[in-house]
Scaffold this motif. Structure first.
Motif, PDB file in Angstrom:
ATOM      1  N   LYS A  77       0.848  -1.191   0.000  1.00 55.16           N
ATOM      2  CA  LYS A  77       0.000   0.000   0.000  1.00 55.16           C
ATOM      3  C   LYS A  77       0.882   1.239   0.000  1.00 55.16           C
ATOM      4  O   LYS A  77       2.031   1.192   0.414  1.00 55.16           O
ATOM      5  CB  LYS A  77      -0.880   0.041   1.253  1.00 55.16           C
ATOM      6  N   ILE A  78       0.295   2.323  -0.452  1.00 60.62           N
ATOM      7  CA  ILE A  78       0.947   3.626  -0.343  1.00 60.62           C
ATOM      8  C   ILE A  78       0.278   4.341   0.833  1.00 60.62           C
ATOM      9  O   ILE A  78      -0.926   4.572   0.830  1.00 60.62           O
ATOM     10  CB  ILE A  78       0.786   4.460  -1.633  1.00 60.62           C
ATOM     11  N   VAL A  79       1.056   4.643   1.862  1.00 65.56           N
ATOM     12  CA  VAL A  79       0.557   5.319   3.053  1.00 65.56           C
ATOM     13  C   VAL A  79       1.357   6.601   3.224  1.00 65.56           C
ATOM     14  O   VAL A  79       2.581   6.562   3.362  1.00 65.56           O
ATOM     15  CB  VAL A  79       0.688   4.426   4.308  1.00 65.56           C
TER      16      VAL A  79
ATOM     17  N   ILE B  24       4.603  -2.358   3.187  1.00 68.22           N
ATOM     18  CA  ILE B  24       4.202  -3.758   3.109  1.00 68.22           C
ATOM     19  C   ILE B  24       3.512  -4.075   4.421  1.00 68.22           C
ATOM     20  O   ILE B  24       4.116  -3.957   5.493  1.00 68.22           O
ATOM     21  CB  ILE B  24       5.412  -4.677   2.872  1.00 68.22           C
ATOM     22  N   ILE B  25       2.243  -4.443   4.350  1.00 71.01           N
ATOM     23  CA  ILE B  25       1.418  -4.646   5.538  1.00 71.01           C
ATOM     24  C   ILE B  25       0.874  -6.072   5.529  1.00 71.01           C
ATOM     25  O   ILE B  25       0.322  -6.518   4.518  1.00 71.01           O
ATOM     26  CB  ILE B  25       0.252  -3.636   5.555  1.00 71.01           C
ATOM     27  N   PRO B  26       1.025  -6.807   6.661  1.00 72.07           N
ATOM     28  CA  PRO B  26       0.437  -8.150   6.719  1.00 72.07           C
ATOM     29  C   PRO B  26      -1.077  -8.080   6.552  1.00 72.07           C
ATOM     30  O   PRO B  26      -1.724  -7.157   7.055  1.00 72.07           O
ATOM     31  CB  PRO B  26       0.792  -8.643   8.128  1.00 72.07           C
TER      32      PRO B  26
END
Length: 133
Positions: free
Chosen positions: A78-80, A86-88
């Motif tokens: 995701k772009i945060v 990279i998010i679980p």
């Protein structure tokens, strides 16, 4: 109101409830396939198991949870705030069957580590969404 429509009588009950709504205020009615969410027994057992594994590994249960999410469910990119992350993936959207498969992966990890996980009175319910006969 919330209806699980699984019989003709419940379908009629839901239709009657909608037909009796007043014209004002406006209402939103959503119809979607029913999905049994993971059970509280599954969640309790999962966190109990994480505690046992974490004690063995010398870490926190939350660390075991994050590792299991990555191993079993994978990650999302995701772009945060303009940064690539990279998010679980989360376990919260798993249904009873999906959570059962996730818990089987926890058991497999524990077995690889030589850990015997305790079974609770709700073990079959936690694994399969139904109490043992």
């Amino acid at each position: 109101m919330f209806f699980i429509v699984d019989t003709k009588d419940k379908r009629a009950e839901a239709a009657t409830a909608v037909s009796r709504l007043p014209a004002s205020p406006r209402y939103s009615v959503e119809i979607k396939p029913y999905k049994r969410s993971r059970s509280l027994a599954q969640n309790r057992t999962m966190w109990m198991w994480y505690g046992v594994i974490a004690d063995h590994m010398g870490c926190e249960p939350e660390d075991v949870h994050e590792e299991m999410k990555v191993r079993v469910l994978g990650v999302e990119r995701k772009i945060v705030a303009g940064q690539a992350c990279i998010i679980p993936k989360s376990t919260t959207a798993l249904d009873v069957d999906g959570m059962g498969r996730f818990m089987a992966a926890i058991e497999a990890l524990a077995a690889d580590l030589g850990i015997v996980l305790p079974a609770t009175d709700e073990y079959d319910y936690a694994k399969h969404g139904a109490k043992a006969a």
